[in-house]
Design an enzyme around this catalytic site. Structure first.
Site, PDB file in Angstrom:
ATOM      1  N   CYS A  40       0.843  -1.202   0.000  1.00  0.00           N
ATOM      2  CA  CYS A  40       0.000   0.000   0.000  1.00  0.00           C
ATOM      3  C   CYS A  40       0.881   1.255   0.000  1.00  0.00           C
ATOM      4  O   CYS A  40       1.989   1.250   0.532  1.00  0.00           O
ATOM      5  CB  CYS A  40      -0.902   0.001   1.237  1.00  0.00           C
ATOM      6  SG  CYS A  40      -2.087   1.376   1.266  1.00  0.00           S
ATOM      7  N   ASP A  42       0.389   3.746   1.723  1.00  0.00           N
ATOM      8  CA  ASP A  42       0.359   4.278   3.090  1.00  0.00           C
ATOM      9  C   ASP A  42       1.780   4.544   3.614  1.00  0.00           C
ATOM     10  O   ASP A  42       2.630   3.645   3.585  1.00  0.00           O
ATOM     11  CB  ASP A  42      -0.359   3.266   3.998  1.00  0.00           C
ATOM     12  CG  ASP A  42      -0.711   3.848   5.361  1.00  0.00           C
ATOM     13  OD1 ASP A  42       0.205   4.356   6.045  1.00  0.00           O
ATOM     14  OD2 ASP A  42      -1.895   3.805   5.725  1.00  0.00           O
ATOM     15  N   ARG A  44       2.940   4.652   6.389  1.00  0.00           N
ATOM     16  CA  ARG A  44       3.354   3.904   7.576  1.00  0.00           C
ATOM     17  C   ARG A  44       3.809   2.484   7.258  1.00  0.00           C
ATOM     18  O   ARG A  44       4.134   1.721   8.160  1.00  0.00           O
ATOM     19  CB  ARG A  44       2.185   3.858   8.583  1.00  0.00           C
ATOM     20  CG  ARG A  44       1.777   5.245   9.071  1.00  0.00           C
ATOM     21  CD  ARG A  44       0.417   5.199   9.742  1.00  0.00           C
ATOM     22  NE  ARG A  44      -0.638   4.832   8.799  1.00  0.00           N
ATOM     23  CZ  ARG A  44      -1.930   4.707   9.130  1.00  0.00           C
ATOM     24  NH1 ARG A  44      -2.303   4.902  10.369  1.00  0.00           N
ATOM     25  NH2 ARG A  44      -2.822   4.372   8.211  1.00  0.00           N
ATOM     26  N   HIS A  96      -2.342  -4.240   4.803  1.00  0.00           N
ATOM     27  CA  HIS A  96      -2.119  -3.857   6.208  1.00  0.00           C
ATOM     28  C   HIS A  96      -3.441  -3.515   6.877  1.00  0.00           C
ATOM     29  O   HIS A  96      -4.340  -2.955   6.266  1.00  0.00           O
ATOM     30  CB  HIS A  96      -1.142  -2.669   6.304  1.00  0.00           C
ATOM     31  CG  HIS A  96      -1.696  -1.376   5.776  1.00  0.00           C
ATOM     32  ND1 HIS A  96      -2.165  -0.373   6.604  1.00  0.00           N
ATOM     33  CD2 HIS A  96      -1.867  -0.929   4.517  1.00  0.00           C
ATOM     34  CE1 HIS A  96      -2.582   0.643   5.856  1.00  0.00           C
ATOM     35  NE2 HIS A  96      -2.427   0.340   4.591  1.00  0.00           N
ATOM     36  N   CYS A  99      -6.073  -0.020   6.919  1.00  0.00           N
ATOM     37  CA  CYS A  99      -5.860   0.575   5.589  1.00  0.00           C
ATOM     38  C   CYS A  99      -7.003   1.541   5.240  1.00  0.00           C
ATOM     39  O   CYS A  99      -8.178   1.157   5.239  1.00  0.00           O
ATOM     40  CB  CYS A  99      -5.775  -0.535   4.537  1.00  0.00           C
ATOM     41  SG  CYS A  99      -5.460   0.090   2.867  1.00  0.00           S
TER      42      CYS A  99
HETATM   43 CO    CO Z   1      -3.427   1.161   3.001  1.00  0.00          CO
END
Ligand code: CO
Length: 199
Positions: A40, A42, A44, A96, A99
């Site tokens: 992803c 993302d 993090r 994850h 998400c």
């Molecule tokens: Co995500």
């Protein structure tokens, strides 16, 4: 703010060269990643950091909610290159928990073009409506959709002509579905790897 990034970059570069004067020289001549990571976007979930891999060790493709669209030229180009040129041994789809893409797919709101991108997640949730309805709360439902969607992306990768053709030519690359926990920093294997190991 941006100057800070350049300063951090210089400090990082100097530190690497202090540890090993030939670090960048060696790295620039040697890229041989064994892994393709599909994760992803993302911020993090940075592939190298959470797996402890060094630059040069993992080839990375990231998009919102780590989806495999069969017409995504970006992903397909990365996939073909990783398989044919780097000859990676492992393709890892890593979803994850927590998400935002999964949440946005299922919240019933209109977000824009991202709703089209997230369609496969709604399809997975729809196909498993009964299992999801049995869960006690939203978080557990979103977590299960995250796992289901990750497995679904493994299956979608498996069906791409690039992967089918690679296996026909005898490449021994395997595809895995993993999920990462934002709250504990740990990766779990969803046990959906293909091809399954013999015996
Ligand atoms: Co995500």
């Amino acid at each position: 703010m941006l100057n800070e990034l350049f300063a951090k970059n210089r400090a990082w570069s100097e530190e690497r060269r202090r540890d090993d004067p030939h670090y960048f020289e060696r790295l620039s001549n040697l890229q041989r990643p064994q892994y393709l990571w599909i994760g992803c976007s993302d911020s993090r979930v940075p592939a190298n950091t959470i797996t402890g891999l060094e630059p040069g060790e993992v080839f990375v493709h990231r998009n919102v909610a780590n989806l495999v669209h069969p017409s995504d030229l970006n992903l397909l180009s990365v996939l073909e290159y990783a398989i044919d040129v780097w000859e990676v041994s492992h393709v890892i789809v890593c979803g994850h928990y927590g998400c935002g893409g999964i949440r946005a797919a299922l919240d019933g709101e209109r977000h824009g073009i991202i709703d089209h991108w997230l369609q496969p997640i709604r399809d997975v949730a729809e196909r498993n409506r009964d299992d999801l309805d049995r869960l006690p709360n939203l978080t557990s439902r979103l977590n299960l959709v995250c796992e289901m969607s990750t497995r679904n992306q493994v299956a979608r990768l498996e069906r791409t002509p690039i992967v089918q053709w690679a296996w026909k030519r005898g490449k021994r690359m395997r595809i895995h579905g993993w999920v990462y926990g934002l709250t504990d920093g740990l990766i779990s294997d969803l046990q959906c790897s293909v091809p399954a190991l013999q015996g």
